[in-house]
Design an enzyme around this catalytic site. Structure first.
Site, PDB file in Angstrom:
ATOM      1  N   ASP A 266     -24.593  22.156 -35.633  1.00 62.91           N
ATOM      2  CA  ASP A 266     -25.673  21.266 -36.032  1.00 62.91           C
ATOM      3  C   ASP A 266     -25.795  20.123 -35.029  1.00 62.91           C
ATOM      4  OD1 ASP A 266     -25.993  22.792 -38.300  1.00 62.91           O
ATOM      5  OD2 ASP A 266     -24.885  21.418 -39.602  1.00 62.91           O
ATOM      6  N   ALA A 267     -26.989  19.575 -34.896  1.00 58.37           N
ATOM      7  CA  ALA A 267     -27.197  18.472 -33.956  1.00 58.37           C
ATOM      8  C   ALA A 267     -26.265  17.303 -34.265  1.00 58.37           C
ATOM      9  CB  ALA A 267     -28.653  18.018 -33.996  1.00 58.37           C
TER      10      ALA A 267
END
Length: 253
Positions: free
Chosen positions: A87-88
């Site tokens: 995930d970012a």
């Protein structure tokens, strides 16, 4: 079936990477990409991804690690390929393959669950009384009632996919704990959903319960990744907790 899919992906990768023009990547972006390296050999690149850097953005919006891989492209346009995702908001270890055979080998390791992943997370809420356990709870994608975006949730529906996460509490205070987590499956947002299911969502998680105001960012870090090296032997990569997360860990200690 897994082997056939990996071959198909590998052939597609080879076609896609053959003689592609190299984008004009800025020198400072190339230098930033190299500053993230924690491992480099002829087959594999390992990075310590900072929180906030997207791995891959649909539509090409904003800087991504995928784009930064052009800093390692060959003169014929062939470049490394990411073989898994973070995930970012998640920081930590992520790997890319430099060749088609390496991409097929690494992808197979993830698909066949031969990759051992270790995460650290700071979570707050109703902490478990025990110090270790396993969340064995299937998950499925649903439409959120907040903004209509798709999110993951635990589910007993037949369409739900199995998901299993081993966890251990490393340090704790009254309502906050540092968890070490080892996901045995690789579902989207698995750790975030499973900790929220336990009653203690990750700090900074605006989607699954802790809220964005509980920390400046999502306090989830991919600390270690161990899997077979495409050329033989083992690949074992580790990344220390980022300073902002370590500062909160130190308060627990």
């Amino acid at each position: 079936m897994v082997l056939r899919l990996d071959v198909d992906r590998g052939e597609g990768y080879a076609r896609a990477m053959r003689n592609r023009p190299i984008p004009n990547i800025k020198p400072e972006d190339a230098a930033f990409a190299r500053s993230l390296l924690i491992h480099e050999d002829a087959a594999v690149l390992g990075f310590n991804k900072p929180s906030g850097l997207a791995v891959q953005t649909r539509g090409g919006r904003g800087p991504t690690l995928d784009f930064l891989l052009w800093a390692f492209a060959k003169s014929n346009g062939k470049r490394p390929r990411l073989v898994h995702r973070l995930d970012a908001g998640t920081s930590g270890v992520i790997v890319a393959a430099r060749t088609q055979p390496a991409a097929a080998s690494l992808s197979a390791s993830f698909a066949e669950r031969r990759a051992e992943k270790t995460y650290l997370a700071l979570a707050r809420g109703s902490l478990p009384d025990r110090e270790a356990g396993v969340v064995d709870q299937a998950m499925k994608r649903v439409r959120s009632d907040r903004g209509g975006r798709e999110v993951m949730t635990v589910s007993d529906a037949e369409s739900a996919q199995s998901a299993r996460t081993a966890w251990r509490i490393v340090a704790r205070s009254e309502d906050t704990a540092l968890f070490e987590l080892r996901p045995e499956t690789g579902r989207t947002h698995q750790i975030r959903v499973h900790l929220a299911h336990l009653g203690c969502p990750i700090l900074g998680d605006a989607i699954y319960g802790a809220g964005a105001l509980s920390a400046p960012r999502l306090m989830l870090h991919a600390a270690r990744l161990a899997l077979p090296h495409p050329d033989g032997g083992a690949l074992d990569l580790a990344a220390a907790s980022p300073p902002d997360m370590q500062a909160l860990i130190d308060k627990l200690s």
